[in-house]
Design a protein around this motif. Structure first.
Motif, PDB file in Angstrom:
ATOM      1  N   SER A  47       0.832  -1.198   0.000  1.00 39.89           N
ATOM      2  CA  SER A  47       0.000   0.000   0.000  1.00 39.89           C
ATOM      3  C   SER A  47       0.872   1.256   0.000  1.00 39.89           C
ATOM      4  O   SER A  47       0.365   2.361  -0.239  1.00 39.89           O
ATOM      5  N   PRO A  49      -1.506  -2.472  -7.699  1.00 38.71           N
ATOM      6  CA  PRO A  49      -2.853  -3.013  -7.855  1.00 38.71           C
ATOM      7  C   PRO A  49      -3.864  -1.882  -7.725  1.00 38.71           C
ATOM      8  O   PRO A  49      -3.618  -0.885  -7.026  1.00 38.71           O
ATOM      9  N   ARG A  50      -4.993  -2.009  -8.393  1.00 40.46           N
ATOM     10  CA  ARG A  50      -5.969  -0.910  -8.449  1.00 40.46           C
ATOM     11  C   ARG A  50      -6.367  -0.413  -7.066  1.00 40.46           C
ATOM     12  O   ARG A  50      -6.481   0.798  -6.838  1.00 40.46           O
ATOM     13  N   ARG A  51      -6.543  -1.310  -6.097  1.00 39.00           N
ATOM     14  CA  ARG A  51      -7.043  -0.849  -4.802  1.00 39.00           C
ATOM     15  C   ARG A  51      -6.015  -0.053  -4.013  1.00 39.00           C
ATOM     16  O   ARG A  51      -6.357   0.622  -3.043  1.00 39.00           O
ATOM     17  N   PHE A  52      -4.744  -0.135  -4.417  1.00 41.42           N
ATOM     18  CA  PHE A  52      -3.699   0.631  -3.734  1.00 41.42           C
ATOM     19  C   PHE A  52      -3.241   1.844  -4.549  1.00 41.42           C
ATOM     20  O   PHE A  52      -2.390   2.595  -4.099  1.00 41.42           O
ATOM     21  N   CYS A  53      -3.781   2.021  -5.742  1.00 42.01           N
ATOM     22  CA  CYS A  53      -3.215   2.958  -6.708  1.00 42.01           C
ATOM     23  C   CYS A  53      -3.391   4.421  -6.272  1.00 42.01           C
ATOM     24  O   CYS A  53      -4.519   4.911  -6.154  1.00 42.01           O
ATOM     25  N   ASN A  97      -5.252  -6.816   7.135  1.00 41.86           N
ATOM     26  CA  ASN A  97      -5.262  -5.397   6.753  1.00 41.86           C
ATOM     27  C   ASN A  97      -6.205  -4.525   7.561  1.00 41.86           C
ATOM     28  O   ASN A  97      -6.070  -3.303   7.551  1.00 41.86           O
ATOM     29  N   GLU A  98      -7.153  -5.136   8.268  1.00 42.00           N
ATOM     30  CA  GLU A  98      -8.107  -4.354   9.054  1.00 42.00           C
ATOM     31  C   GLU A  98      -7.637  -4.254  10.505  1.00 42.00           C
ATOM     32  O   GLU A  98      -7.212  -5.250  11.094  1.00 42.00           O
ATOM     33  N   ASP A 113      -0.521  -5.526   4.385  1.00 41.73           N
ATOM     34  CA  ASP A 113      -0.227  -4.556   3.337  1.00 41.73           C
ATOM     35  C   ASP A 113      -0.131  -3.145   3.904  1.00 41.73           C
ATOM     36  O   ASP A 113       0.353  -2.234   3.227  1.00 41.73           O
ATOM     37  N   TYR A 114      -0.612  -2.973   5.145  1.00 40.99           N
ATOM     38  CA  TYR A 114      -0.697  -1.648   5.759  1.00 40.99           C
ATOM     39  C   TYR A 114       0.105  -1.591   7.068  1.00 40.99           C
ATOM     40  O   TYR A 114      -0.488  -1.445   8.155  1.00 40.99           O
TER      41      TYR A 114
END
Length: 275
Positions: free
Chosen positions: A20, A98-102, A251-252, A270-271
Motif C-alpha cells: 500500500s 494493484p488498483r485498490r492501492f493505486c 489489513n483491518e 499490506d498496511y
C-alpha cells in the motif's frame, strides 16, 4: 540482529514490502515500511534464465511490471521470468500498483509512461539486493520461495532451496531471515541444509490438512496461515507446540487487535502504517 520471532508484542511484517506504500516487492516499498516502524518484510522469490534469484510474486511478469508494453517482452511471449536473463528483467519497471492501492498520481500518469531513468528501487530487485537493504535497515526478512516445482524446468528450479540459502549465507544474514513456502518440501529441505535458519510453513485459508503436523514433518519454526479461518484455539495450539504464528494478510485494524489478543507472534499486512 537480536530479535526473536516470539516477543511481547507481535512483529509487524510488511507484505511484499508494504504494497500500500509503494509497488510490491520493491526496495522502495521496504524503505517506506521501515519508516512506519515495521519490524520486517515478506517477499517472494523465483529464478531467472541465468539462475539469479529475484523478487516476484506471480509466475509471470505481466501484472506487476510493464512487460505487456516492453518491446523485448512483447516479442518473446509468454512473459515468464525464467525465460529471461537478469539483465533483461532489469529493463522493466516494477512501479505498478494493484488498483485498490493505486495513488492518484498513477491514474494521472500511468506506469507505462514513466521515464526510462526509473530509480533502481522501483525495478525488480535480486534477493542479494533485498538482503543488503534489510541489513542496512535492521529488519527481518521473510523469504517466501514460490512453488516452482510444476512451473519452471527442473534444470533451473530443482535446486531453488539451495540457491536461496546460498545467497543468504553469502550475505551473512542467517540470523535475520525466515525461509517459508507453500511447498512444504522446500521448508523441510531448507531445514536439512541449514538447520540454524528459521523456517515457516505457509498454508492457504482453507488448508485441509493438519498445519501443526505439517510443521512438525518439515521441522519448521513457524506457521504462516491465512488469517480468515484462524481461531483462538488454533493459535493456542500452535503456541503450545512451540511454533511462532504469523498470519497473512491482515489489513483491518480490528482483525489485528483480535489476533493480537489471541496471541499471534506476528502480523503480515499490506498496511504496516496501521499496525
Amino acid at each position: 540482529m537480536s530479535l526473536s520471532l516470539i516477543n511481547e508484542r507481535p512483529l509487524i511484517w510488511a507484505h511484499r514490502g508494504g504494497r500500500s506504500l509503494a509497488a510490491e516487492n520493491t526496495l522502495a516499498a521496504v524503505r517506506k515500511a521501515k519508516e512506519t516502524g515495521a519490524d520486517g518484510w515478506e517477499l517472494d522469490v523465483q529464478v531467472t534464465k541465468d539462475g539469479e534469484v529475484i523478487l516476484l510474486h506471480d509466475l509471470n511478469l505481466l501484472r506487476s511490471t510493464n512487460a505487456s508494453v516492453h518491446p523485448l517482452f512483447i516479442g518473446n511471449p509468454p512473459a515468464l521470468p525464467w525465460r529471461f536473463s537478469l539483465t533483461e528483467i532489469k529493463e522493466l519497471s516494477a512501479d505498478v500498483f494493484p488498483r485498490r492501492f493505486c495513488p492518484p498520481k498513477y491514474i494521472e500518469q500511468p506506469w507505462r509512461e514513466l521515464p526510462e531513468n526509473l530509480p533502481s528501487d522501483l525495478r525488480i530487485p535480486t534477493l542479494i539486493e533485498a538482503l543488503k537493504v534489510s541489513r542496512d535497515l535492521d529488519m527481518w526478512i521473510n523469504v517466501e520461495i514460490k512453488d516452482l516445482s510444476k512451473a519452471v524446468p527442473n534444470s533451473l528450479a530443482g535446486d531453488i532451496v539451495e540457491k536461496v540459502l546460498g545467497v543468504i549465507r553469502a550475505q551473512s544474514m542467517d540470523d535475520q531471515v525466515v525461509v517459508s513456502s507453500f511447498n512444504h518440501d522446500y521448508v523441510r529441505r531448507s531445514k536439512e541444509v541449514a538447520p540454524h535458519i528459521l523456517t515457516g510453513v505457509l498454508t492457504e485459508h482453507k488448508y485441509a490438512g493438519d498445519p501443526l503436523e505439517a510443521a512438525r514433518i518439515a521441522n519448521a519454526d513457524a506457521w504462516h496461515p491465512g488469517f480468515r479461518y484462524l481461531t483462538e484455539d488454533k493459535v493456542k495450539a500452535a503456541r503450545e507446540a512451540g511454533l511462532a504464528i504469523n498470519p497473512y494478510t491482515v489489513n483491518e485494524v480490528e482483525d489485528m487487535k483480535r489476533l493480537t489478543k489471541w496471541g499471534v507472534t506476528g502480523l503480515v499486512t499490506d498496511y504496516p502504517q496501521n499496525a
